[in-house]
Design a protein around this motif. Structure first.
Motif, PDB file in Angstrom:
ATOM      1  N   TYR A 259      44.628  43.195  44.761  1.00 12.23           N
ATOM      2  CA  TYR A 259      44.717  41.882  45.413  1.00 12.23           C
ATOM      3  C   TYR A 259      43.608  40.988  44.879  1.00 12.23           C
ATOM      4  CZ  TYR A 259      40.719  42.932  48.458  1.00 12.23           C
ATOM      5  OH  TYR A 259      39.470  43.232  48.927  1.00 12.23           O
ATOM      6  N   ILE A 260      43.812  39.691  45.035  1.00 13.46           N
ATOM      7  CA  ILE A 260      42.784  38.711  44.672  1.00 13.46           C
ATOM      8  C   ILE A 260      42.663  37.704  45.809  1.00 13.46           C
ATOM      9  CG2 ILE A 260      43.229  38.952  42.196  1.00 13.46           C
ATOM     10  CD1 ILE A 260      44.681  36.250  42.341  1.00 13.46           C
ATOM     11  N   GLN A 261      41.612  36.915  45.762  1.00 20.55           N
ATOM     12  CA  GLN A 261      41.370  35.917  46.799  1.00 20.55           C
ATOM     13  C   GLN A 261      41.098  34.565  46.157  1.00 20.55           C
ATOM     14  OE1 GLN A 261      38.929  37.052  50.155  1.00 20.55           O
ATOM     15  NE2 GLN A 261      37.949  35.027  50.235  1.00 20.55           N
ATOM     16  N   LEU A 262      41.809  33.536  46.650  1.00 21.17           N
ATOM     17  CA  LEU A 262      41.609  32.162  46.198  1.00 21.17           C
ATOM     18  C   LEU A 262      40.810  31.421  47.258  1.00 21.17           C
ATOM     19  CD1 LEU A 262      45.202  31.345  44.857  1.00 21.17           C
ATOM     20  CD2 LEU A 262      43.264  32.332  43.626  1.00 21.17           C
ATOM     21  N   GLY A 264      38.717  27.831  48.501  1.00 23.22           N
ATOM     22  CA  GLY A 264      38.269  26.453  48.472  1.00 23.22           C
ATOM     23  C   GLY A 264      38.846  25.551  47.395  1.00 23.22           C
ATOM     24  N   GLN A 265      38.122  24.478  47.150  1.00 21.51           N
ATOM     25  CA  GLN A 265      38.583  23.418  46.265  1.00 21.51           C
ATOM     26  C   GLN A 265      38.616  23.858  44.798  1.00 21.51           C
ATOM     27  OE1 GLN A 265      35.981  20.118  47.092  1.00 21.51           O
ATOM     28  NE2 GLN A 265      37.122  19.511  48.935  1.00 21.51           N
ATOM     29  N   ALA A 266      37.894  24.897  44.455  1.00 17.77           N
ATOM     30  CA  ALA A 266      37.898  25.344  43.065  1.00 17.77           C
ATOM     31  C   ALA A 266      39.282  25.803  42.632  1.00 17.77           C
ATOM     32  CB  ALA A 266      36.897  26.488  42.874  1.00 17.77           C
ATOM     33  N   ASN A 267      40.096  26.238  43.587  1.00 20.51           N
ATOM     34  CA  ASN A 267      41.465  26.673  43.295  1.00 20.51           C
ATOM     35  C   ASN A 267      42.500  25.700  43.833  1.00 20.51           C
ATOM     36  OD1 ASN A 267      41.072  29.463  42.060  1.00 20.51           O
ATOM     37  ND2 ASN A 267      39.920  29.686  43.974  1.00 20.51           N
ATOM     38  N   GLU A 273      39.306  26.784  53.244  1.00 22.49           N
ATOM     39  CA  GLU A 273      40.470  27.664  53.283  1.00 22.49           C
ATOM     40  C   GLU A 273      40.421  28.687  52.154  1.00 22.49           C
ATOM     41  OE1 GLU A 273      43.944  24.920  55.336  1.00 22.49           O
ATOM     42  OE2 GLU A 273      44.013  25.301  53.181  1.00 22.49           O
ATOM     43  N   SER A 274      41.049  29.836  52.403  1.00 24.63           N
ATOM     44  CA  SER A 274      41.151  30.891  51.393  1.00 24.63           C
ATOM     45  C   SER A 274      42.420  31.697  51.650  1.00 24.63           C
ATOM     46  CB  SER A 274      39.925  31.811  51.430  1.00 24.63           C
ATOM     47  OG  SER A 274      39.868  32.517  52.647  1.00 24.63           O
ATOM     48  N   VAL A 275      42.914  32.300  50.595  1.00 23.20           N
ATOM     49  CA  VAL A 275      44.143  33.100  50.663  1.00 23.20           C
ATOM     50  C   VAL A 275      43.928  34.382  49.872  1.00 23.20           C
ATOM     51  CG1 VAL A 275      46.612  33.198  50.173  1.00 23.20           C
ATOM     52  CG2 VAL A 275      45.560  31.019  50.799  1.00 23.20           C
ATOM     53  N   GLN A 276      44.262  35.514  50.481  1.00 22.90           N
ATOM     54  CA  GLN A 276      44.252  36.807  49.795  1.00 22.90           C
ATOM     55  C   GLN A 276      45.683  37.157  49.390  1.00 22.90           C
ATOM     56  OE1 GLN A 276      42.383  39.698  52.348  1.00 22.90           O
ATOM     57  NE2 GLN A 276      40.323  39.162  51.651  1.00 22.90           N
TER      58      GLN A 276
END
Length: 386
Positions: A259-262, A264-267, A273-276
């Protein structure tokens, strides 16, 4: 007396008898089956990271036993024959991941590479396929137990045929080469397809989260999102996938691989906010496909070799061995007119044996006439004495 006999044996003779011992060969089969299970079990079952590491250690230990078996066969009197055959090629391919790991460990000790680079070897396309070559060791044990089954049941039958062994080794090596080539090509195609699917999943979830928020992305991709963190109204809200609680994620999934995590604004996401994103299902499917290719290659090779073995036994070895036995009996004085081999299907070997039988019959004909004439003279009545 028995102990004196055993004590008087040379080490090479004792090693040869050890390699021919049925219990030793059963142990070799058990080690091979255990190594196959250690390779397939992490794919078929969902194991924790601790168990995955333990299975890797167990797998290396089993490969060490296989390497020891290979060394014993090399130093045995049959070592030259072993090197020229398929078993040596199969054992070298089986032990190659172990040798690569030992070489990497030596480089890591010397400070030339790090542990991450060594673990990256497992991600090379086709590495799992190369590890699956260990199933070919099962093919190597078939001739041994086939001969054991024939012991005492075949009379004077020639139990070992060099011609048959050369044909089987050549065909086996060709099959292994084809399976590896086709498998590596398939593995590369599968790996490329998996990378494309992972990139597409990440882009879709990232685009949805950037446009409509992390919570909306979770609703659309429930099975592909492990957790989301939103900052609506200034409050941080974390929502997890019901099938993957946080403790289970830490035990079974590895970040960057499963899995990865995205963030804030960098993505392109909203602030806070963040999404796994879950990727383990794609990796497991890729591993299962490579395991399927290994299984199909083994089944195809086993089927071809069994059919070839039956073909050689029925059409070549059995008629030749019967003809040799008949010739030996004829040399001992037995009058056998025909070898009595099956004429269906008719082959050049059948024609040769029939020619030998005809030659034997024609050579016996003058001797039979001479013997009959001599018997008739001996049976003539004696003339009366004068």
């Amino acid at each position: 007396m028995y102990l004196m006999h055993r004590a008087g044996r040379s080490p090479r003779t004792a090693l040869e008898q050890l390699l021919d011992d049925p219990l030793f060969n059963f142990g070799a089969i058990a080690v091979t089956l255990a190594s196959i299970l250690s390779l397939a079990w992490p794919i078929l079952a969902k194991l924790s990271l601790e168990w995955q590491n333990s299975m890797r250690v167990i797998d290396r230990a089993l490969l060490g036993l296989i390497a020891l078996h290979m060394v014993l066969q090399l130093v045995a009197p049959r070592g030259r024959r072993y090197i020229r055959g398929l078993p040596f090629l199969a054992d070298m391919l089986v032990c190659l991941p172990l040798f690569a790991w030992l070489a990497g460990l030596a480089l890591e000790t010397a400070g030339l590479v790090n542990n991450t680079q060594i673990d990256a070897l497992a991600g090379i396309p086709g590495m799992r396929l190369l590890s699956g070559v260990r199933v070919l060791r099962l093919l190597n044990t078939i001739p041994y137990f086939y001969l054991q089954r024939q012991m005492g049941l075949a009379g004077d039958r020639v139990l070992r045929s060099e011609l048959k062994q050369r044909i089987m080794n050549g065909v086996s090596a060709t099959l292994v080469f084809l399976v590896l080539i086709i498998g590596v090509l398939f593995a590369q195609a599968t790996r490329a397809a998996t990378r494309t699917q992972q990139t597409l999943r990440i882009q879709q979830i990232q685009l949805q989260a950037a446009n409509y928020g992390a919570l909306q992305a979770r609703l659309l991709f429930q099975n592909s999102v492990l957790s989301v963190r939103s900052a609506a109204g200034g409050a941080i809200n974390v929502v997890h996938n019901d099938n993957w609680p946080p403790d289970r994620i830490g035990e079974e999934l590895l970040y960057g691989r499963d899995y990865i995590q995205l963030d804030g604004q960098a993505n392109g996401l909203r602030p806070g906010e963040s999404v796994q994103i879950f990727l383990a299902d794609l990796r497991r499917r890729e591993d299962a496909q490579e395991l399927f290719v290994v299984a199909m290659g083994f089944i195809a090779a086993a089927a071809v070799l069994l059919l070839l073995n039956r073909y050689l036994d029925r059409l070549i070895l059995a008629p030749a061995e019967r003809a040799v036995r008949v010739s030996q009996l004829r040399l001992k004085g037995e009058e056998i007119e025909r070898s009595g081999i099956s004429q269906e299907p008719f082959t050049e070997l059948t024609l040769l044996i029939n020619s030998y039988d005809l030659l034997y019959q024609k050579m016996r004909a003058p001797a039979r006439k001479l013997l009959t004439h001599s018997t008739a003279i001996d049976n003539l009545p004696e003339s009366p004495a004068e």
